[in-house]
Scaffold this motif. Structure first.
Motif, PDB file in Angstrom:
ATOM      1  N   LEU A  64       0.839  -1.198   0.000  1.00  0.00           N
ATOM      2  CA  LEU A  64       0.000   0.000   0.000  1.00  0.00           C
ATOM      3  C   LEU A  64       0.878   1.254   0.000  1.00  0.00           C
ATOM      4  CD1 LEU A  64      -3.050   0.629   0.045  1.00  0.00           C
ATOM      5  CD2 LEU A  64      -2.877   0.808   2.542  1.00  0.00           C
TER       6      LEU A  64
ATOM      7  N   CYS B 273       2.071   1.757  -3.513  1.00  0.00           N
ATOM      8  CA  CYS B 273       1.019   2.367  -4.329  1.00  0.00           C
ATOM      9  C   CYS B 273       0.945   3.872  -4.103  1.00  0.00           C
ATOM     10  CB  CYS B 273      -0.340   1.740  -4.009  1.00  0.00           C
ATOM     11  SG  CYS B 273      -0.511   0.027  -4.502  1.00  0.00           S
ATOM     12  N   ARG B 274       1.033   4.281  -2.856  1.00  0.00           N
ATOM     13  CA  ARG B 274       0.946   5.707  -2.526  1.00  0.00           C
ATOM     14  C   ARG B 274       2.167   6.465  -3.028  1.00  0.00           C
ATOM     15  NH1 ARG B 274      -1.219   4.137   3.462  1.00  0.00           N
ATOM     16  NH2 ARG B 274      -3.478   4.141   2.986  1.00  0.00           N
TER      17      ARG B 274
ATOM     18  N   GLN C 177      -8.321  -0.526  -5.851  1.00  0.00           N
ATOM     19  CA  GLN C 177      -7.824   0.302  -4.754  1.00  0.00           C
ATOM     20  C   GLN C 177      -6.634   1.139  -5.212  1.00  0.00           C
ATOM     21  OE1 GLN C 177      -6.871  -1.892  -1.200  1.00  0.00           O
ATOM     22  NE2 GLN C 177      -6.517  -0.041   0.022  1.00  0.00           N
ATOM     23  N   CYS C 178      -5.738   0.549  -6.024  1.00  0.00           N
ATOM     24  CA  CYS C 178      -4.617   1.310  -6.584  1.00  0.00           C
ATOM     25  C   CYS C 178      -5.138   2.490  -7.395  1.00  0.00           C
ATOM     26  CB  CYS C 178      -3.767   0.419  -7.486  1.00  0.00           C
ATOM     27  SG  CYS C 178      -2.931  -0.945  -6.668  1.00  0.00           S
TER      28      CYS C 178
ATOM     29  N   ILE D 280      -6.463   5.305  -5.210  1.00  0.00           N
ATOM     30  CA  ILE D 280      -5.369   6.052  -4.588  1.00  0.00           C
ATOM     31  C   ILE D 280      -4.832   7.089  -5.568  1.00  0.00           C
ATOM     32  CG2 ILE D 280      -2.970   5.859  -3.803  1.00  0.00           C
ATOM     33  CD1 ILE D 280      -3.797   3.132  -2.556  1.00  0.00           C
ATOM     34  N   ASN D 281      -4.681   6.706  -6.826  1.00  0.00           N
ATOM     35  CA  ASN D 281      -4.185   7.625  -7.851  1.00  0.00           C
ATOM     36  C   ASN D 281      -5.186   8.731  -8.151  1.00  0.00           C
ATOM     37  OD1 ASN D 281      -1.466   6.676  -9.395  1.00  0.00           O
ATOM     38  ND2 ASN D 281      -2.511   4.922  -8.480  1.00  0.00           N
TER      39      ASN D 281
END
Length: 221
Positions: free
Chosen positions: A72, A75-76, A117-118, A121-122
């Motif tokens: 996670l 990803c961030r 979810q990725c 986040i973007n």
């Protein structure tokens, strides 16, 4: 801030896919074809991301001790870099803009955090969404052969075994179908594949209203 009104998206195209599918070679060929009649800018995400060293450190940690929380964080970190590119590079990019890897590549490399979810986040970070995502694919054995036949080899901090390669391809195929990305099967001479992709891009651009990349970025602020 007001959002520009338009009936079709602007002119930002990403090329994503598993390792060894010939994505970068395809982008080079498409760039040359489009440049014959239009202004074009070809970009590479990893060379533009000012936070990439931070991401690489996280990837090294993940390889040693994989966990959902660590992925996670990856990803961030990637989203932070893409947001920076969206704000500082894309607004001044001229003509048709092609980029080598973008958010859809998370469908190749993330194994614990779901792609939806990725993507969220973007979006939350203000990352620009492409007009069209070209999901570049080919036979798993062929992409494995291509990857190991080049000087840099597989060149991945995530995929190192045949099993991981197969898994990343299957995951990308599933996600590309779910997301409706434009699949490009790169199993013919690159000139033929590039001609098809360049024609699609130029047709899409010709139907779009004239919108600057800066206006496109403002949509995501």
């Amino acid at each position: 801030m007001s959002t520009p009104q338009r009936s079709t998206p602007p002119r930002f195209f990403s090329f994503d896919g598993p390792k060894g599918v010939g994505k970068s070679t395809l982008i080079e060929a498409v760039t040359r074809l489009i440049a014959a009649t239009n202004e074009v800018t070809s970009l590479e995400e990893k060379s533009l991301d000012p936070y990439r060293e931070e991401t690489r450190a996280l990837l090294r940690q993940f390889r040693e001790t994989p966990s959902y929380e660590l992925e996670l964080s990856i990803c961030r970190a990637l989203a932070k870099g893409r947001a920076w590119i969206s704000q500082h590079v894309l607004p001044t990019a001229a003509g048709v803009v092609l980029i080598d890897r973008w958010v859809p590549s998370d469908a190749v490399f993330r194994t614990l955090v779901p792609f939806d979810q990725c993507a969220e986040i973007n979006r939350a970070a203000g990352v620009c969404e492409p007009t069209v995502v070209f999901a570049v694919v080919c036979d798993a054995a062929e992409s494995w052969r291509r990857a190991h036949g080049r000087d840099r080899g597989l060149d991945s901090r995530v995929v190192s075994t045949w099993e991981q390669h197969e898994m990343s391809i299957a995951q990308f195929h599933r996600t590309s179908e779910t997301q409706g990305w434009h699949r490009v099967v790169n199993d013919r001479p690159v000139a033929e594949v590039a001609a098809t992709v360049a024609q699609l891009i130029l047709e899409r651009v010709s139907k779009a209203p004239v919108v600057s990349m800066r206006e496109m970025v403002q949509k995501h602020e």
